[in-house]
Design a protein around this motif. Structure first.
Motif, PDB file in Angstrom:
ATOM      1  N   GLY A 223     -50.011  35.538  10.320  1.00  9.29           N
ATOM      2  CA  GLY A 223     -49.999  34.661  11.428  1.00  9.29           C
ATOM      3  C   GLY A 223     -51.498  34.170  11.456  1.00  9.29           C
ATOM      4  O   GLY A 223     -52.175  33.847  10.532  1.00  9.29           O
ATOM      5  N   LEU A 224     -51.885  33.891  12.982  1.00 11.60           N
ATOM      6  CA  LEU A 224     -53.350  33.165  13.056  1.00 11.60           C
ATOM      7  C   LEU A 224     -54.281  34.304  13.510  1.00 11.60           C
ATOM      8  O   LEU A 224     -54.192  35.189  14.266  1.00 11.60           O
ATOM      9  CB  LEU A 224     -53.266  32.419  14.391  1.00 11.60           C
ATOM     10  CG  LEU A 224     -54.512  31.883  14.725  1.00 11.60           C
ATOM     11  CD1 LEU A 224     -55.181  30.783  13.614  1.00 11.60           C
ATOM     12  CD2 LEU A 224     -54.289  31.118  16.154  1.00 11.60           C
ATOM     13  N   GLU A 225     -55.403  34.434  12.659  1.00  7.19           N
ATOM     14  CA  GLU A 225     -56.551  35.711  12.888  1.00  7.19           C
ATOM     15  C   GLU A 225     -57.810  34.796  12.852  1.00  7.19           C
ATOM     16  O   GLU A 225     -58.052  33.994  12.078  1.00  7.19           O
ATOM     17  CB  GLU A 225     -56.490  36.561  11.724  1.00  7.19           C
ATOM     18  CG  GLU A 225     -57.639  37.599  11.876  1.00  7.19           C
ATOM     19  CD  GLU A 225     -57.638  38.670  10.746  1.00  7.19           C
ATOM     20  OE1 GLU A 225     -58.620  39.458  10.829  1.00  7.19           O
ATOM     21  OE2 GLU A 225     -56.477  38.571   9.769  1.00  7.19           O
ATOM     22  N   ILE A 226     -58.367  34.827  13.900  1.00  9.54           N
ATOM     23  CA  ILE A 226     -59.678  34.237  14.486  1.00  9.54           C
ATOM     24  C   ILE A 226     -60.655  35.091  15.039  1.00  9.54           C
ATOM     25  O   ILE A 226     -60.475  36.154  15.640  1.00  9.54           O
ATOM     26  CB  ILE A 226     -59.620  33.188  15.380  1.00  9.54           C
ATOM     27  CG1 ILE A 226     -59.029  33.601  16.604  1.00  9.54           C
ATOM     28  CG2 ILE A 226     -58.494  31.710  14.768  1.00  9.54           C
ATOM     29  CD1 ILE A 226     -58.957  32.246  17.709  1.00  9.54           C
ATOM     30  N   MET A 227     -61.798  34.895  14.502  1.00  4.42           N
ATOM     31  CA  MET A 227     -63.073  35.466  15.078  1.00  4.42           C
ATOM     32  C   MET A 227     -64.111  34.738  16.077  1.00  4.42           C
ATOM     33  O   MET A 227     -64.513  33.592  15.577  1.00  4.42           O
ATOM     34  CB  MET A 227     -64.155  36.246  14.077  1.00  4.42           C
ATOM     35  CG  MET A 227     -65.084  36.979  14.414  1.00  4.42           C
ATOM     36  SD  MET A 227     -66.435  37.552  13.135  1.00  4.42           S
ATOM     37  CE  MET A 227     -65.238  39.159  12.473  1.00  4.42           C
ATOM     38  N   LEU A 416     -59.085  37.953  17.374  1.00  2.96           N
ATOM     39  CA  LEU A 416     -57.806  37.708  18.031  1.00  2.96           C
ATOM     40  C   LEU A 416     -56.591  37.607  16.728  1.00  2.96           C
ATOM     41  O   LEU A 416     -56.857  36.734  15.756  1.00  2.96           O
ATOM     42  CB  LEU A 416     -57.615  36.601  18.824  1.00  2.96           C
ATOM     43  CG  LEU A 416     -56.216  36.094  19.392  1.00  2.96           C
ATOM     44  CD1 LEU A 416     -55.519  37.198  20.184  1.00  2.96           C
ATOM     45  CD2 LEU A 416     -56.407  34.742  20.030  1.00  2.96           C
ATOM     46  N   ASP A 417     -55.664  38.380  16.679  1.00  4.17           N
ATOM     47  CA  ASP A 417     -54.549  38.250  15.651  1.00  4.17           C
ATOM     48  C   ASP A 417     -53.190  38.084  16.104  1.00  4.17           C
ATOM     49  O   ASP A 417     -52.763  39.166  17.026  1.00  4.17           O
ATOM     50  CB  ASP A 417     -54.506  39.625  14.700  1.00  4.17           C
ATOM     51  CG  ASP A 417     -53.960  39.447  13.443  1.00  4.17           C
ATOM     52  OD1 ASP A 417     -53.363  38.386  13.262  1.00  4.17           O
ATOM     53  OD2 ASP A 417     -54.014  40.575  12.566  1.00  4.17           O
ATOM     54  N   VAL A 418     -52.575  36.853  15.894  1.00  7.45           N
ATOM     55  CA  VAL A 418     -51.130  36.447  16.719  1.00  7.45           C
ATOM     56  C   VAL A 418     -50.373  36.432  15.376  1.00  7.45           C
ATOM     57  O   VAL A 418     -50.739  35.500  14.448  1.00  7.45           O
ATOM     58  CB  VAL A 418     -51.563  35.350  17.259  1.00  7.45           C
ATOM     59  CG1 VAL A 418     -50.163  34.789  18.113  1.00  7.45           C
ATOM     60  CG2 VAL A 418     -52.441  35.222  18.702  1.00  7.45           C
ATOM     61  N   PHE A 419     -49.162  36.939  15.452  1.00  9.94           N
ATOM     62  CA  PHE A 419     -48.366  36.873  14.406  1.00  9.94           C
ATOM     63  C   PHE A 419     -47.018  37.428  14.982  1.00  9.94           C
ATOM     64  O   PHE A 419     -46.637  37.947  16.098  1.00  9.94           O
ATOM     65  CB  PHE A 419     -48.695  38.013  13.014  1.00  9.94           C
ATOM     66  CG  PHE A 419     -48.745  39.581  13.839  1.00  9.94           C
ATOM     67  CD1 PHE A 419     -47.759  40.367  13.914  1.00  9.94           C
ATOM     68  CD2 PHE A 419     -49.916  39.970  14.313  1.00  9.94           C
ATOM     69  CE1 PHE A 419     -47.912  41.710  14.324  1.00  9.94           C
ATOM     70  CE2 PHE A 419     -50.199  41.327  14.622  1.00  9.94           C
ATOM     71  CZ  PHE A 419     -49.008  42.264  14.798  1.00  9.94           C
ATOM     72  N   PHE A 420     -45.889  36.964  14.163  1.00 15.42           N
ATOM     73  CA  PHE A 420     -44.506  37.207  14.354  1.00 15.42           C
ATOM     74  C   PHE A 420     -44.227  38.639  14.108  1.00 15.42           C
ATOM     75  O   PHE A 420     -44.563  39.385  12.928  1.00 15.42           O
ATOM     76  CB  PHE A 420     -43.626  36.457  13.557  1.00 15.42           C
ATOM     77  CG  PHE A 420     -43.484  35.244  14.347  1.00 15.42           C
ATOM     78  CD1 PHE A 420     -42.856  35.212  15.789  1.00 15.42           C
ATOM     79  CD2 PHE A 420     -43.533  33.821  13.691  1.00 15.42           C
ATOM     80  CE1 PHE A 420     -42.836  33.843  16.335  1.00 15.42           C
ATOM     81  CE2 PHE A 420     -43.296  32.716  14.540  1.00 15.42           C
ATOM     82  CZ  PHE A 420     -42.950  32.676  15.595  1.00 15.42           C
ATOM     83  N   GLU A 421     -43.442  39.661  14.810  1.00 15.34           N
ATOM     84  CA  GLU A 421     -43.287  41.103  14.446  1.00 15.34           C
ATOM     85  C   GLU A 421     -42.293  40.801  13.215  1.00 15.34           C
ATOM     86  O   GLU A 421     -42.125  41.435  12.259  1.00 15.34           O
ATOM     87  CB  GLU A 421     -42.643  41.641  15.502  1.00 15.34           C
ATOM     88  CG  GLU A 421     -42.086  42.984  15.321  1.00 15.34           C
ATOM     89  CD  GLU A 421     -41.249  43.699  16.742  1.00 15.34           C
ATOM     90  OE1 GLU A 421     -40.752  44.773  16.480  1.00 15.34           O
ATOM     91  OE2 GLU A 421     -41.364  42.867  17.764  1.00 15.34           O
ATOM     92  N   ALA A 422     -41.388  39.729  13.338  1.00 18.27           N
ATOM     93  CA  ALA A 422     -40.254  39.646  12.307  1.00 18.27           C
ATOM     94  C   ALA A 422     -39.684  38.087  12.450  1.00 18.27           C
ATOM     95  O   ALA A 422     -39.809  37.656  13.431  1.00 18.27           O
ATOM     96  CB  ALA A 422     -39.235  40.622  12.218  1.00 18.27           C
ATOM     97  N   LEU A 423     -39.318  37.703  11.248  1.00 17.76           N
ATOM     98  CA  LEU A 423     -38.654  36.135  11.501  1.00 17.76           C
ATOM     99  C   LEU A 423     -37.453  36.135  11.920  1.00 17.76           C
ATOM    100  O   LEU A 423     -36.473  35.719  11.283  1.00 17.76           O
ATOM    101  CB  LEU A 423     -38.973  35.583   9.817  1.00 17.76           C
ATOM    102  CG  LEU A 423     -40.354  35.565   9.520  1.00 17.76           C
ATOM    103  CD1 LEU A 423     -40.175  34.639   8.099  1.00 17.76           C
ATOM    104  CD2 LEU A 423     -40.961  34.672  10.297  1.00 17.76           C
TER     105      LEU A 423
END
Length: 546
Positions: A223-227, A416-423
């Motif tokens: 997913g999206l990972e930003i610092m 911040l790390d935003v991701f899907f748990e599963a598709l």
């Protein structure tokens, strides 16, 4: 003295038979018509009805104990059925519903949601000019002084532009963003769009619904990972406390669909510096029921936008519209984050108008602003966890990399790390728990159990009531005709072959002239002689005697 003449007339058999036949036919037709119009009595109807027990309770036969028991059983069963039917009707009118969850099958790719982030600090202290401090005094709480510390009472500044102030003094993403990756690919500040909220200048990743980025795998790193560097040294000092004063440090984040505008001051969550925050998302597709089972807002099907300034209806857009209408009514202007072409409120009344927006939102359908939930909604469930960063080794590395000390790294940096748990996506749908078909089935079951009836039985009862004399239109019309068309009294009456005529009536109808004496002489001239006409006997009159 009055004289009465009695004449006995005997008709010929040839003339009498057709008359008797016509009279018999007329009587048979009248009898048939009267028999067809006569309604059935209750006993006859009860004997032929399909309602169980009615024939034994109301049919033909003697009235005894057996019939009384059948009548009590029929009434008891009817009362039990009516009681059960009333309970079923009350249950149906409550419009119960249930929620069904259906986990969808995994997909090869899923549309990644929009991620909006705002620095909790609205204005950078170093970017404020003397004019900005003067105009934003009511909003920031800072005293209106110039850089030499003198009050700017005698100074005159140009009219402020709130959009320019927010755009110029807000935190710039290019300065805050230290690293960015999406699904293993590098990203930058150019992948974010500027959006204005109650926190001022904010940024949204993957904001365009026409070119939404897909996520091809689930789990961290997909997913999206930003610092980010939140730049606490740029936070405004607190001179005095206002409604817009913030004591926190960090960012506010909202994960939403592309069709929904950010409503981050109400729906966002906070991310603190010194931590790496993991946000595991799950797409949820919600389907609600409209009236009378629920209160959702069905789509109108029109091509033009339902809310001015927004491409689709959402609760957030509806609330922003309500806030805008309240501000326009009170201040005759709008705030920067509200859509429209109206004049933007100046900074000196900005905080007053911002406070009035909170009064415009009422709870429930009785409030001044009621925003129903759309019947089809996409939202993202979140599970948040965090770990502390940096550790001792990474703190020294980051300090050398960004030319900062370790204390600054610990107090300002976050990941911040935003991701899907599963598709996969969860489908939650409201369904009517008790519909009309279920109600009719239960009523039919109760009707058959207690009284053994069906819809055709009800039609039989209605047909009998309709054919009864008070309601039958044919019977009522015949009665009216008998009342208004009374038969006239005949001039003569005949019984069998005997006719009785009065003397005056005989004189009027006789074709012969009056005679004062009797033909053939003699003193007895009381009754005149009459002679048979010549010719054979057996014409219209076989015998005529006076």
């Amino acid at each position: 003295m009055p004289i009465e003449i009695v004449c006995k007339i005997k008709f010929a058999e040839e003339d009498a038979k057709p008359k008797e036949k016509e009279a018999g036919d007329e009587q048979s037709l009248l009898g048939a018509a009267q028999g067809a119009a006569a309604p059935r009595d209750l006993a006859t109807f009860a004997s032929t009805s399909t309602l169980h027990g009615l024939g034994r309770a109301c049919g033909r036969g003697p009235h005894g104990l057996r019939r009384t028991l059948w009548a009590l059983a029929l009434l008891t069963s009817l009362a039990a059925f009516l009681y059960q039917a009333a309970g079923l009707a009350r249950g149906y009118l409550t419009r119960p519903h249930l929620v069904a969850m259906d986990p969808a099958a995994p997909a090869p790719a899923a549309g990644f949601p929009a991620v909006t982030l705002c620095n909790i600090n609205r204005f950078r202290h170093s970017a404020l000019s003397d004019a900005d401090i003067f105009h934003l005094a009511n909003l920031t709480g800072l005293p209106p002084k110039d850089r030499d510390g003198h009050r700017a009472a005698g100074l005159r500044y140009p009219e402020p532009d709130m959009v320019d102030i927010l755009n110029r003094t807000g935190h710039q993403l290019a300065d805050m963003l230290k690293s960015c990756n999406f699904s293993g690919h590098h990203c930058s500040a150019s992948n974010f769009s500027v959006v204005y909220t109650r926190y001022g200048k904010c940024y949204t990743f993957n904001a365009d619904p026409q070119s939404s980025l897909p996520s091809r795998a689930g789990g961290m790193g997909s997913g999206l990972e930003i610092m980010l560097d939140i730049q606490q040294e740029e936070y405004l000092p607190i001179w005095r406390e206002t409604n817009e004063t913030s004591f926190e440090a960090g960012i506010r984040v909202q994960i939403h669909s592309q069709e929904e505008p950010p409503y981050i001051h109400q729906l966002g969550f906070g991310v603190s510096p010194g931590f790496q925050t993991f946000v595991s998302c799950q797409e949820q597709r919600l389907t609600y029921l409209p009236q009378p089972w629920g209160n959702c807002r069905a789509e109108s099907g029109l091509r033009e936008p339902e809310l001015q300034g927004y491409s689709a209806y959402s609760v957030s857009a509806c609330r922003l519209r309500c806030e805008k209408e309240a501000v326009l009514q009170r201040c005759h202007c709008r705030m920067v984050h509200m859509p429209g072409n109206e004049t933007i409120c100046p900074p000196n009344i900005y905080i007053e108008c911002a406070d009035h927006t909170l009064d415009s939102l009422g709870g429930g359908s009785e409030g001044p602003c009621f925003c129903p939930t759309p019947c089809n909604l996409t939202r993202y469930g979140k599970e948040i966890s965090m770990v502390r960063i940096p550790n001792r080794g990474s703190a020294r590395y980051l300090a050398r990399k960004y030319n900062r000390n370790e204390t600054y790294i610990r107090e300002n940096f976050l990941v911040l790390d935003v991701f899907f748990e599963a598709l996969t996506s969860e489908a939650m749908e409201q369904r009517a728990a008790y519909g009309l078909s279920a109600l009719l089935g239960d009523l039919g079951g109760q009707m058959g159990l207690f009284i053994g009836a069906s819809i055709l039985t009800l039609l039989e009862i209605l047909d009998y009531i309709y054919e009864s004399p008070p309601l039958n239109p044919k019977v009522s019309w015949d009665r009216l005709k008998r009342v208004w068309r009374r038969p006239k009294t005949p001039l003569r009456t005949s019984t069998g072959g005997i006719s009785t005529l009065g003397l005056q009536e005989l004189k009027e109808q006789s074709p012969c002239p009056s005679r004062g004496h009797v033909e053939g002489g003699g003193a007895s001239g009381l009754l005149p002689n009459h002679h048979h006409p010549p010719g054979p006997r057996g014409g219209l009159f076989e015998d005529f005697a006076c």
